[in-house]
Structures are given as C-alpha cells and as structure tokens.
Design a protein around this motif. Structure first.
Motif, PDB file in Angstrom:
ATOM      1  N   ASN A  45      -7.596  -9.012  -2.423  1.00 51.97           N
ATOM      2  CA  ASN A  45      -9.068  -8.943  -2.430  1.00 51.97           C
ATOM      3  C   ASN A  45      -9.644  -9.171  -3.825  1.00 51.97           C
ATOM      4  O   ASN A  45     -10.770  -9.643  -3.963  1.00 51.97           O
ATOM      5  CB  ASN A  45      -9.577  -7.658  -1.777  1.00 51.97           C
TER       6      ASN A  45
ATOM      7  N   ALA B 163     -14.237   2.520   2.978  1.00 48.94           N
ATOM      8  CA  ALA B 163     -13.260   1.969   2.039  1.00 48.94           C
ATOM      9  C   ALA B 163     -12.449   0.850   2.689  1.00 48.94           C
ATOM     10  O   ALA B 163     -12.134  -0.159   2.049  1.00 48.94           O
ATOM     11  CB  ALA B 163     -12.336   3.079   1.540  1.00 48.94           C
ATOM     12  N   ARG B 164     -12.117   1.017   3.979  1.00 49.72           N
ATOM     13  CA  ARG B 164     -11.364  -0.021   4.683  1.00 49.72           C
ATOM     14  C   ARG B 164     -12.168  -1.320   4.766  1.00 49.72           C
ATOM     15  O   ARG B 164     -11.630  -2.416   4.535  1.00 49.72           O
ATOM     16  CB  ARG B 164     -11.011   0.465   6.092  1.00 49.72           C
TER      17      ARG B 164
ATOM     18  N   GLU C 281     -14.247  -2.051  -9.312  1.00 50.73           N
ATOM     19  CA  GLU C 281     -13.973  -2.817  -8.096  1.00 50.73           C
ATOM     20  C   GLU C 281     -14.176  -4.315  -8.265  1.00 50.73           C
ATOM     21  O   GLU C 281     -13.715  -5.091  -7.433  1.00 50.73           O
ATOM     22  CB  GLU C 281     -14.873  -2.303  -6.956  1.00 50.73           C
TER      23      GLU C 281
ATOM     24  N   ALA D  51     -12.268  -2.952   1.307  1.00 49.77           N
ATOM     25  CA  ALA D  51     -10.986  -3.566   0.957  1.00 49.77           C
ATOM     26  C   ALA D  51     -10.773  -4.872   1.702  1.00 49.77           C
ATOM     27  O   ALA D  51     -10.181  -5.821   1.167  1.00 49.77           O
ATOM     28  CB  ALA D  51      -9.850  -2.592   1.250  1.00 49.77           C
TER      29      ALA D  51
ATOM     30  N   LEU E 238     -15.740   7.445  -3.140  1.00 54.57           N
ATOM     31  CA  LEU E 238     -15.107   6.211  -2.667  1.00 54.57           C
ATOM     32  C   LEU E 238     -13.834   5.928  -3.461  1.00 54.57           C
ATOM     33  O   LEU E 238     -13.852   5.905  -4.695  1.00 54.57           O
ATOM     34  CB  LEU E 238     -16.070   5.035  -2.789  1.00 54.57           C
TER      35      LEU E 238
ATOM     36  N   ASP F 255     -10.404   3.782  -4.857  1.00 57.42           N
ATOM     37  CA  ASP F 255     -10.107   2.449  -5.380  1.00 57.42           C
ATOM     38  C   ASP F 255      -9.649   1.570  -4.213  1.00 57.42           C
ATOM     39  O   ASP F 255      -8.698   1.914  -3.506  1.00 57.42           O
ATOM     40  CB  ASP F 255      -9.015   2.557  -6.440  1.00 57.42           C
ATOM     41  N   THR F 256     -10.312   0.454  -3.991  1.00 51.87           N
ATOM     42  CA  THR F 256      -9.968  -0.418  -2.857  1.00 51.87           C
ATOM     43  C   THR F 256      -9.296  -1.712  -3.303  1.00 51.87           C
ATOM     44  O   THR F 256      -9.074  -2.607  -2.490  1.00 51.87           O
ATOM     45  CB  THR F 256     -11.227  -0.777  -2.045  1.00 51.87           C
ATOM     46  N   ARG F 257      -8.989  -1.830  -4.568  1.00 56.67           N
ATOM     47  CA  ARG F 257      -8.483  -3.108  -5.085  1.00 56.67           C
ATOM     48  C   ARG F 257      -7.069  -3.410  -4.587  1.00 56.67           C
ATOM     49  O   ARG F 257      -6.198  -2.538  -4.565  1.00 56.67           O
ATOM     50  CB  ARG F 257      -8.481  -3.087  -6.616  1.00 56.67           C
ATOM     51  N   THR F 258      -6.872  -4.668  -4.213  1.00 55.29           N
ATOM     52  CA  THR F 258      -5.547  -5.206  -3.939  1.00 55.29           C
ATOM     53  C   THR F 258      -5.453  -6.557  -4.640  1.00 55.29           C
ATOM     54  O   THR F 258      -6.481  -7.129  -5.043  1.00 55.29           O
ATOM     55  CB  THR F 258      -5.301  -5.406  -2.437  1.00 55.29           C
TER      56      THR F 258
END
Length: 426
Positions: free
Chosen positions: A339, A200-201, A233, A204, A331, A333-336
């Motif tokens: 990104n 995940a890191r 994503e 992201a 997995l 949520d990796t949204r920022t």
C-alpha cells in the motif's frame, strides 16, 4: 458566616468562576442590574454598537481561544438582535454562551414592554435554552449551560434571566466561590475496537486513500495527531474551508481545500479516491455538489462527535462516533510494502494535478485583490489572525492566504453571515 449578594452580583461572580474574561455586551433596561454589577468585576466588558456584533465578536473570541465566548443583551429587540450571531455559532459548531435579560417573572406572557420569547425563538439554533426562574437556580443553570456549550459537538446556548431574578437577594456562605469550578470537558469515544479495526482494514486495503480534515480537527485540538498520522501513513490530505490551518500549508501531502471555491485538484482528488477518511466534517452541499455524483469510487470512513451526522448526507462504510483527536490516537499503523507503493503513486498523480491547476498567480504590475492578498501573505506574522466577511473576498482570502495556523482563519462558513469580519476581529 452568611453573606447576601444581589442576584446580578451573584451572576457576574458565577461568570467569573466559569472563566469569562471578555464579555461582548450592549445595555438595556432588562439587563441593567447585571450591567451595573460588571463595573465591579474583573471581566472586561466590551461595549459593542449592535447586539449582533456582540454575538459575532464572542464567536471569534471562542474560535481563537478554544473557550466559550460570552455575550450579553437586554430583552426584546436586544435579544432578537443576537439571533443571527447565535445561528452562526450553531452552524459552525462554536461554543457560545448568550445571556439575555427578560421582563420580570410575573410579567412573562403578558406582552409586556420589550418582551419576547427568546428561549422559544432560539430553540432551533442552540444546543439548549434556559430561563432562570429563581436566583437559587443560577449556579446550576450557568454550570449546565457551560458544560452543554463545550461538550460533544460544541455550540451556542442561551440563558434568559428575568429582571426580578437579577435584583433578588441570594444568601451564601462566605468563601462560596472556592466550590465554583469550571465543569470538565469529556472527550467522547463512543466506538469500539472492532470499528477501529474495520476502519484500519479499509485504510490498509485502499489504493487511493484521501483524508478530508474539517472544523472538527480544530475543535478537538487534534491537529498534531492529524499531522503525525499523515506523515506516518503517507496518505494525502485536503481540508474544508473551516479546516484551514489543520495541516501546514507547505506540507507536501496537503493538497489545499475542496468545494465550490476550492482547488480543482482537491476536488478531482475526491472524485478519484477509492477511500475518503472524513474527519470532523458534515458533508455540506458546498463541498459535495450533487450528492449522487460525489466521490463515486470511494468508500467513506466518517469520524464525527455528533451521531446525527451518521449517514445524514452520504452513505458511510464505517462511522466512528468519537472525538477525532482520540480516533487519530487510536488508529493503528496500516502501512505495508504494497500500500505504500500505491500511496506513493497516488501522491505523484496529485502532485502533477497540483502543478497543472494552480490558482492564478499575482501580477505585481497591477494592483488588485489577488496582488494585495499576495503581499499580505508575505508580510503578515506567522501567527496572524485573519477574519473575513462573506463573499468573493472571503474565497480569495482562503485561496491566497496560505500561511494560516490552527484557529487563525476566522470565517462564517455554515451560515455565511455578512458583517462577520469586523466583530470577529474585535
């Protein structure tokens, strides 16, 4: 009350218990007792014209249904004629149960008529081979064969049954079938929270992430999870040729399939990505080309149910040894804000590439393969099943038949078996 069953009748009953509905078969002397027993079974016996066709038909059946395909052949040349179809299932990770007759136990090893060591021949192209030495072993062997075929990375198994085992008598308690159940299928998840967190890191932090969806998505029945992940994503995705159908063809984030005969823009995406999220693929040479030049800018997250794929062809930053369906569920949520901005720019770049390098359009003023496939693509049902042989038409079909649902595009990819199309269509 105790009852007695002839071995062949008992074996056919066991196949019924294991959910065999269709059996692609060709008769011969060493398998005749089982063949005779099929006449009184609810299993549909489909007579093929060659044993290789039987194995390939069972292969196609397994791909569409998601259940093991069953095929049957006699000893010697009948068994060896199955080999190509078994190898095809092994190359493409298709669950297949091949049953062969064998000469009577006392004759094994004597170079008897139509004797071959089929279990030895098939060792390199099966997950496991079995020989039933006594009728009392049949239930345990067939149950284990089924579980082996469907568990972990699916694949073919071979069960060799001597003729005297088929004619032996088996004593059973009346109603024994109620205890004969299909073995459960476990979804492997041999990874931990720290590995998921590291994946995940990387996702992201990436500015140009790219998903590659392979056959493993379809084998795990994980296409809905994949579609949800892509949509959430906003990460663009491509597929392998065996992954066709995992994503909807008209999904704006799906950029076709890669490899030697795939789209230029899918291949360029791999070469420009800074992170590859490889889901259920084996990094075959047809998609990587020269390994030293493959994805030169990308770190790789590889998800696969087969531990032996870890680092086999390409180095990986993170390897998740698990069923891809379960990984996609796990997995986070990796949204920022940052990104998502990078992902939007990345997708816009890929859209420009897709518009610049389309496949050649069909010209309906002439009749050729491309025109024919374009017409077929328009008129076929949404849930149509397409099978191909191997060669140029196979690549054209993969390029131009875009409306494929999961497990509806059947093609021999790993082995490239010419003659696959017709029996798979059966």
């Amino acid at each position: 009350m105790a009852i007695k069953l002839r071995g062949a009748d008992y074996i056919v009953k066991l196949l019924e218990c294991l959910g065999a509905e269709n059996l692609f078969a060709y008769p011969g002397g060493a398998i005749l007792p089982i063949y005779d027993a099929l006449a009184f079974s609810k299993i549909k016996n489909i007579l093929v014209r060659h044993e290789q066709g039987g194995a390939l038909a069972a292969n196609g059946h397994a791909r569409v249904t998601g259940k093991p395909g069953f095929c049957l052949a006699t000893s010697g040349p009948g068994a060896t004629n199955l080999v190509t179809g078994i190898a095809d299932a092994y190359a493409d990770s298709v669950p297949l149960i091949a049953i062969t007759g064998q000469v009577a136990g006392p004759l094994i090893g004597s170079d008897a008529f139509q004797e071959t060591d089929i279990t030895g021949i098939c060792l390199p192209i099966t997950k496991r081979t079995y020989i039933v030495r006594h009728i009392t072993e049949a239930a345990a062997v067939l149950r284990d064969a089924y579980q082996t075929a469907v568990s972990g990375r699916p694949g073919p198994v071979l069960v060799d049954i001597p003729r005297d085992v088929q004619t032996a008598l088996m004593e059973l308690e009346e109603g024994w079938e109620k205890d004969c159940l299909i073995p459960p299928t476990e979804r492997l998840f041999n990874t931990d929270a720290s590995e998921i967190a590291e994946a995940a890191r990387l996702i992201a932090a990436a500015q140009k992430p790219l998903i590659i969806a392979g056959h493993g998505i379809l084998l795990s029945e994980g296409w809905q999870e994949l579609r949800t992940f892509v949509k959430r994503e906003r990460i663009p995705a491509i597929s392998t040729i065996l992954g066709i159908g995992a994503l909807k063809y008209d999904d704006p984030l799906y950029f076709s399939w890669l490899g030697m005969h795939g789209t230029k823009y899918a291949n360029d995406a791999v070469q420009n990505a800074d992170l590859l999220i490889a889901l259920g693929i084996r990094f075959d040479d047809r998609i990587t080309g020269k390994l030293s030049q493959f994805a030169p800018n990308a770190k790789i997250i590889h998800v696969d149910i087969d531990q032996s794929e870890h680092g086999k062809n390409v180095p990986t930053a993170v390897f998740l040894h698990a069923d891809v369906k379960r990984v996609l569920q796990a997995l986070p949520d990796t949204r920022t804000r940052e990104n998502l901005r990078h992902r939007r720019q990345w997708v816009e770049h890929l859209e420009i590439q897709r518009a610049a390098y389309p496949f050649k359009e069909a010209n309906h003023d002439v009749f050729n393969m491309i025109t024919a496939l374009d017409v077929l693509n328009e008129v076929m049902d949404d849930d149509a099943i397409v099978t191909t042989d191997v060669g140029q038409h196979q690549m054209w079909a993969a390029q131009y038949l875009t409306r494929m649902n999961p497990n509806r595009f059947l093609t021999s990819a790993g082995l490239g078996t010419m003659g696959f199309g017709l029996p798979a269509a059966m």
